[in-house]
Design a protein around this motif. Structure first.
Motif, short mmCIF file in Angstrom:
data_model
loop_
_atom_site.label_atom_id
_atom_site.label_comp_id
_atom_site.label_asym_id
_atom_site.label_seq_id
_atom_site.Cartn_x
_atom_site.Cartn_y
_atom_site.Cartn_z
N LYS A 20 -0.46 -4.75 9.53
CA LYS A 20 0.31 -4.09 8.48
C LYS A 20 1.71 -3.71 8.96
N ARG A 48 1.46 4.87 0.42
CA ARG A 48 0.89 6.11 0.95
C ARG A 48 1.90 7.26 0.92
N GLU A 58 0.86 -1.18 0.00
CA GLU A 58 0.00 0.00 0.00
C GLU A 58 0.90 1.24 0.00
N VAL A 105 2.96 -1.05 4.16
CA VAL A 105 2.60 0.33 3.86
C VAL A 105 3.87 1.16 3.72
N TYR A 135 4.83 -1.01 8.46
CA TYR A 135 4.97 0.38 8.03
C TYR A 135 6.45 0.74 7.90
#
Length: 282
Positions: free
Chosen positions: A131, A15, A13, A104, A133
């Motif tokens: 998740k 971001r 993901e 992420v 990060y």
């Protein structure tokens, strides 16, 4: 590590460049929840052993990093795909199903189900949303500040955070969480150290299978061990203030982190990774 031209994970993901993020925490807790869980280095993960559900709102922007950053984004995606393959197989052998985590990518700061954080804390895992990060700028910090260069050093970082996901799936995280309210800080820190060392062991398990898949190159193992040593509590504390305070350790010494990664690399199985039993903690 041999990674170019290979499959990346679909569970990434991106971001990076996003702004205007807020999070409304569940469980009767209002406002922003300023909590990180299972950080790769620094801080006290024990203070973070609570999962908070939340609803995240964010405003996305188009983002294009430098050529080096985009290459690194591709690299971590490939590493994540490799961990998916390895842990799916291991779980199947144990009669279990591996639920793949999401990685992420972010810049500067990010919101998760565990709260909000800046990139200064380093990579982390949140069991609340399952998740991982990471701000890719950590790769430069790993090379320059921690003197741990090489792509497999970064692969070790990803594999360590995936190790925390494995702990969540196996229920280890739920075992540790209640102890914070039952033990003194010094006693609880002993469990936190073993919790982190187990994630290092699982990172080594992944590396064992990566070697079996003929993905490792000369020097890769040394890169991972250098990184594990660089982020030991004693090494970090001595660098910061000139001395170490063992009772405050939450991740393990440099030697411990290298030892458990190496043990996982040698064994290649979940068995043998009970760091708590090895320390006489259960």
């Amino acid at each position: 590590m041999k990674w170019r031209g290979r499959r990346g994970s679909s569970n990434v993901e991106d971001r990076r460049g996003m702004g205007g993020k807020t999070i409304a925490a569940g469980g009767g807790i209002g406002g922003l929840v300023l909590i990180l869980l299972f950080t790769f280095l620094g801080g006290d993960p024990g203070a973070l052993l609570n999962n908070f559900g939340g609803t995240e709102t964010e405003t996305s922007q188009s983002y294009q990093g430098t050529e080096q950053e985009e290459e690194l984004a591709d690299f971590v995606s490939v590493v994540l795909a490799d961990t998916e393959e390895v842990w799916t197989e291991i779980f199947e052998e144990q009669g279990m199903t591996y639920k793949e985590p999401t990685l992420v990518l972010y810049t500067d700061s990010v919101q998760s189900a565990c709260g909000t954080s800046s990139s200064a804390v380093g990579p982390f895992y949140c069991p609340g949303d399952q998740k991982l990060y990471i701000d890719l700028s950590f790769y430069n910090e790993l090379q320059q500040k921690f003197q741990a260069p090489g792509d497999f050093a970064m692969a070790y970082v990803i594999a360590h955070e995936v190790g925390h996901h494995v702990q969540t799936l196996l229920g280890t995280s739920d075992e540790i969480m209640p102890l914070r309210n039952q033990l003194s800080e010094a006693e609880f820190n002993k469990y936190l150290v073993r919790f982190e060392l187990q994630a290092d062991y699982y990172a080594g398990v992944w590396a064992h299978h990566a070697q079996g898949m003929d993905l490792l190159e000369e020097g890769d193992l040394d890169e991972a061990l250098t990184a594990a040593s660089a982020v030991g509590d004693d090494t970090i504390q001595k660098r910061a203030r000139g001395y170490a305070v063992p009772e405050s350790f939450t991740h393990g010494t440099s030697e411990q982190r290298k030892k458990w990664f190496s043990k996982g690399f040698q064994n290649g199985t979940i068995e043998g990774g009970d760091t708590f039993e090895a320390a006489g903690l259960r």
